[in-house]
Design a protein around this motif. Structure first.
Motif, PDB file in Angstrom:
ATOM      1  N   MET A 292       0.970  -1.203  -0.118  1.00  0.00           N
ATOM      2  CA  MET A 292      -0.077   0.020   0.004  1.00  0.00           C
ATOM      3  C   MET A 292       1.042   1.140  -0.009  1.00  0.00           C
ATOM      4  N   PHE A 293       2.058   1.154   0.765  1.00  0.00           N
ATOM      5  CA  PHE A 293       2.711   2.642   1.048  1.00  0.00           C
ATOM      6  C   PHE A 293       3.877   2.605   0.377  1.00  0.00           C
ATOM      7  N   GLN A 294       4.496   3.791  -0.156  1.00  0.00           N
ATOM      8  CA  GLN A 294       5.875   3.831  -0.493  1.00  0.00           C
ATOM      9  C   GLN A 294       6.631   4.261   0.615  1.00  0.00           C
ATOM     10  N   ASP A 295       8.016   4.267   0.493  1.00  0.00           N
ATOM     11  CA  ASP A 295       8.957   4.526   1.857  1.00  0.00           C
ATOM     12  C   ASP A 295       8.559   3.852   2.887  1.00  0.00           C
ATOM     13  N   SER A 296       8.134   2.451   2.752  1.00  0.00           N
ATOM     14  CA  SER A 296       7.678   1.449   3.650  1.00  0.00           C
ATOM     15  C   SER A 296       8.525   0.749   3.891  1.00  0.00           C
ATOM     16  N   SER A 297       9.917   1.116   4.824  1.00  0.00           N
ATOM     17  CA  SER A 297      10.780   0.342   5.365  1.00  0.00           C
ATOM     18  C   SER A 297      10.997   0.863   7.002  1.00  0.00           C
ATOM     19  N   THR A 298      11.248  -0.346   7.476  1.00  0.00           N
ATOM     20  CA  THR A 298      11.255   0.112   9.311  1.00  0.00           C
ATOM     21  C   THR A 298      12.519   0.796   9.688  1.00  0.00           C
ATOM     22  N   GLY A 299      12.242   1.763  10.270  1.00  0.00           N
ATOM     23  CA  GLY A 299      13.225   2.754  10.843  1.00  0.00           C
ATOM     24  C   GLY A 299      13.066   4.094  10.194  1.00  0.00           C
ATOM     25  N   VAL A 300      12.434   4.089   8.753  1.00  0.00           N
ATOM     26  CA  VAL A 300      12.327   5.143   8.206  1.00  0.00           C
ATOM     27  C   VAL A 300      10.738   5.991   8.623  1.00  0.00           C
ATOM     28  N   SER A 301      11.120   7.244   9.113  1.00  0.00           N
ATOM     29  CA  SER A 301       9.810   7.672   9.399  1.00  0.00           C
ATOM     30  C   SER A 301       9.852   9.279   8.967  1.00  0.00           C
ATOM     31  N   PHE A 302       8.595   9.975   8.883  1.00  0.00           N
ATOM     32  CA  PHE A 302       8.651  11.232   8.525  1.00  0.00           C
ATOM     33  C   PHE A 302       8.009  12.292   9.323  1.00  0.00           C
ATOM     34  N   ASN A 303       8.469  13.291   9.671  1.00  0.00           N
ATOM     35  CA  ASN A 303       8.050  14.300  10.802  1.00  0.00           C
ATOM     36  C   ASN A 303       6.712  14.821  10.374  1.00  0.00           C
ATOM     37  N   TYR A 304       5.742  14.719  11.214  1.00  0.00           N
ATOM     38  CA  TYR A 304       4.510  15.369  10.601  1.00  0.00           C
ATOM     39  C   TYR A 304       4.475  16.810  10.522  1.00  0.00           C
ATOM     40  N   PHE A 305       5.138  17.378  11.227  1.00  0.00           N
ATOM     41  CA  PHE A 305       5.167  19.133  10.943  1.00  0.00           C
ATOM     42  C   PHE A 305       6.193  19.642  10.068  1.00  0.00           C
ATOM     43  N   HIS A 306       7.368  18.879   9.992  1.00  0.00           N
ATOM     44  CA  HIS A 306       8.059  19.499   8.961  1.00  0.00           C
ATOM     45  C   HIS A 306       9.044  18.494   8.255  1.00  0.00           C
ATOM     46  N   ASP A 307       8.309  17.662   7.437  1.00  0.00           N
ATOM     47  CA  ASP A 307       9.199  17.012   6.454  1.00  0.00           C
ATOM     48  C   ASP A 307       9.374  17.599   5.288  1.00  0.00           C
ATOM     49  N   LYS A 308      10.394  17.274   4.577  1.00  0.00           N
ATOM     50  CA  LYS A 308      10.623  17.823   3.113  1.00  0.00           C
ATOM     51  C   LYS A 308       9.865  17.046   2.312  1.00  0.00           C
ATOM     52  N   LYS A 309       9.495  15.805   2.169  1.00  0.00           N
ATOM     53  CA  LYS A 309       9.020  14.990   1.115  1.00  0.00           C
ATOM     54  C   LYS A 309       7.358  15.060   1.524  1.00  0.00           C
ATOM     55  N   TYR A 310       7.104  14.996   2.808  1.00  0.00           N
ATOM     56  CA  TYR A 310       5.665  14.902   2.837  1.00  0.00           C
ATOM     57  C   TYR A 310       5.355  16.235   3.785  1.00  0.00           C
ATOM     58  N   PRO A 311       5.498  17.472   3.171  1.00  0.00           N
ATOM     59  CA  PRO A 311       5.027  18.546   3.975  1.00  0.00           C
ATOM     60  C   PRO A 311       3.438  18.848   4.414  1.00  0.00           C
ATOM     61  N   LEU A 312       3.167  19.564   5.439  1.00  0.00           N
ATOM     62  CA  LEU A 312       1.828  20.087   5.426  1.00  0.00           C
ATOM     63  C   LEU A 312       1.389  20.878   4.336  1.00  0.00           C
ATOM     64  N   LYS A 313       0.278  20.374   3.900  1.00  0.00           N
ATOM     65  CA  LYS A 313      -0.338  21.358   2.853  1.00  0.00           C
ATOM     66  C   LYS A 313      -1.764  21.918   3.373  1.00  0.00           C
ATOM     67  N   SER A 314      -2.024  23.019   2.812  1.00  0.00           N
ATOM     68  CA  SER A 314      -3.479  23.553   3.168  1.00  0.00           C
ATOM     69  C   SER A 314      -4.249  22.837   2.229  1.00  0.00           C
ATOM     70  N   ILE A 315      -5.534  22.223   2.661  1.00  0.00           N
ATOM     71  CA  ILE A 315      -6.181  21.452   1.866  1.00  0.00           C
ATOM     72  C   ILE A 315      -7.505  22.363   1.341  1.00  0.00           C
ATOM     73  N   CYS A 316      -7.501  22.574   0.168  1.00  0.00           N
ATOM     74  CA  CYS A 316      -8.335  23.559  -0.482  1.00  0.00           C
ATOM     75  C   CYS A 316      -9.489  22.984  -1.336  1.00  0.00           C
ATOM     76  N   TYR A 317     -10.749  23.498  -1.257  1.00  0.00           N
ATOM     77  CA  TYR A 317     -11.881  23.024  -2.011  1.00  0.00           C
ATOM     78  C   TYR A 317     -12.494  24.187  -2.781  1.00  0.00           C
ATOM     79  N   PRO A 318     -12.811  24.131  -4.033  1.00  0.00           N
ATOM     80  CA  PRO A 318     -13.468  25.197  -4.703  1.00  0.00           C
ATOM     81  C   PRO A 318     -14.864  25.558  -4.209  1.00  0.00           C
TER      82      PRO A 318
END
Lengths: 332, 179
Positions: A292-318
């Motif tokens: 299901m997931f990419q980057d799925s290896s044990t020991g690799v985790s991504f910071n919720y608040f400031h990750d470069k690959k998975y940054p926080l984004k504003s969710i916008c709807y028209p």
């Protein structure tokens, strides 16, 4: 006698007078028609409602608003309602037409008390030398959901109403966006998010992880304080829950189709503080099936608040904002 | 004497003064009063349509790095365009504008890209829905494709950019009119 009535010349217009008036009128009409601008300074002033409507819509859509008290000021008026000086709904100056959901919510809150309508109206710049009335509606495109509590606004009382529509995006808040279709290597059934070095007191709202572009079944959400031993004490429905395509999902396991959007929401009450005041639940593991997931290896985790690959984004709807303006001040 | 008794040709003083006062005060009232109007002129209606068209481009042209939306950013569409009108990539943009109700129902539109292809300024109709009427409005937005956008984009931009190695600036023109 008939002959007396015919001879009676009182009440008749004099021929000289008629001729004089005709000459005067012809000259007057000639002067008015052929000398432009002669009477411009004496023309009555007409106030154009469409410019008022446009101006108000521009303030709401393109401006984030302002609060001010001496040296204390800023655009986050929704957190300083007492010092409100101008209402604007935009996220910030750099993103016109992107409205902030929290500002819309705050506007609804203020208007929940019907006597506050005049405050709102005055802070939109609609009470200068002339008093206008206004009503605002923001509808999501597609679903048609109304974001503004329209009953808080007055009913229009005249037929002289001007309206304007603006296309906008509504910013629902920041989420960690996991586009799982980008990378076809390192695929697996686990995805790890971390909250290392995040102070416990900084977690004030829900943490939301948005997962899309993948298929399979999500089985569980676990947490760990050291990244090695994951435990499952979080209870579905209170500590964490899913929204599937925007709708609350009642069960903790479910299968995703490739065009589904899943939001994993973790409530702030799910987190604990460690002895240093940091978040104890440093690691979060989302476990699913297959690849299901990419980057799925044990020991690799991504910071919720400031990750470069998975940054926080504003969710916008028209959405579409509609504004109506009218005035009773000069009616009749 | 007869001359003194003759009352013809005299102004009836009181009536004359009263009448002139009435006339003057009516004139003054009209001149002083303000009126609030809703102009139904072509200009006002065109202004609203232009605002919608301009908003549509502003909303489409948002930064993908700090926001996520159900609509793709304009830059993605422009970078993915392969140089031919009416292809699949642009159908998505078509859907964004029409199916997501960016423009009102009774409004039709064309989309044009204006770009420089190393020899001349090219204007290419990307979405064509008919001949615009006399009262159509045009909203424009400039989109800049840098090396990174071009390398992940379509072969069309790669070919144009192969000899130039500079950012491509494309003017996106949205022409709207009432049906």
């Amino acid at each position: 006698m008939a002959s007396k009535a015919l001879m009676d010349d009182s009440g008749q217009i004099n021929l000289d007078f008629l001729f004089g008036v005709a000459v005067f009128l012809l000259t007057f009409i000639y002067a008015v028609t052929f000398i432009p601008g002669l009477f411009t300074p004496y023309q009555p002033g007409a106030i154009d409602l469409s410019s008022v409507a446009y101006r108000t819509s521009a303030i709401l859509v393109e401006d984030p608003g302002w609060y001010s008290q001496g040296s204390v000021n800023g655009t986050d008026w929704e957190d300083n309602i007492g010092l409100l000086s101008r209402i604007g709904l935009a996220d910030d100056k750099e993103h016109p037409n992107v409205l902030s959901q929290s500002k819309i919510d705050c506007l609804n809150e203020i208007l929940a008390n019907s006597s506050n309508y005049t405050i709102v109206r005055d802070h939109m710049g609609l009470h200068g030398s002339i008093e206008y009335d206004v009503s605002v509606s923001i509808k999501m495109n597609g679903t048609g959901t109304e974001l503004v509590n329209t009953s808080s606004w007055p009913m229009r009382s005249t037929t002289n109403v001007e309206s304007i529509e603006r296309s906008v995006l509504v910013d629902k808040g920041k989420e960690m966006c996991l586009d799982m279709g980008n990378d076809q290597v390192n695929r697996g059934s686990l995805f790890n998010v971390n909250l290392t070095n995040i102070t416990y007191s900084s977690i004030t709202g829900n943490l939301t992880i948005r997962i899309f572009n993948t298929s399979g079944t999500i089985n569980n959400v676990l947490w760990s304080s050291n990244g090695a031993n994951y435990i499952s004490t979080w209870i579905y429905g209170t500590d964490y829950f899913y929204y599937v395509n925007g709708v609350y999902y009642p069960s903790s396991t479910f299968s995703i189709n490739s065009n589904d959007i899943v939001e994993l929401v973790i409530a702030p009450s799910a987190f604990y503080s460690d002895v240093n005041g940091l978040v104890l639940n440093k690691y979060i593991e989302i476990s699913g099936t297959g690849s299901m997931f990419q980057d799925s290896s044990t020991g690799v985790s991504f910071n919720y608040f400031h990750d470069k690959k998975y940054p926080l984004k504003s969710i916008c709807y028209p959405a579409t904002m509609r504004l109506e303006v009218w005035s009773d001040a000069l009616a009749g | 004497m007869r001359l003194q008794d003759d009352s013809r040709g005299q102004i009836y003083t009181i009536e004359g003064i009263v009448a002139s006062f009435i006339l003057l005060s009516v004139l003054l009232f009209i001149l002083q009063s303000n009126s609030i109007i809703v102009p139904q002129t072509e200009r006002a209606i065109d202004m609203k349509l232009y605002e919608k068209a301009s908003d549509t481009l502003v909303v489409l042209d948002r930064n993908d790095n700090d926001s996520w939306s159900t609509i793709q950013p304009l830059k993605t569409y422009v970078a993915g365009w392969n140089g031919a009108p009416g292809e699949a990539m642009m159908t998505c943009l078509d859907n964004n504008i029409s199916e997501k109700k960016m423009l009102p129902d009774q409004v039709e539109y064309n989309l044009i890209f204006v770009y420089n292809n190393s020899t001349a300024l090219n204007s290419s109709t990307v979405i064509y829905h008919g001949i615009p009427t006399d009262n159509s409005v045009v909203a424009t937005r400039l989109v800049t494709l840098n090396d990174n956008d071009i390398s992940t984009g379509s072969s069309f931009w790669k070919t144009i950019n192969a000899t130039r190695h500079q950012p491509e600036t494309i003017e996106v023109k949205l022409i709207c009119w009432y049906l």
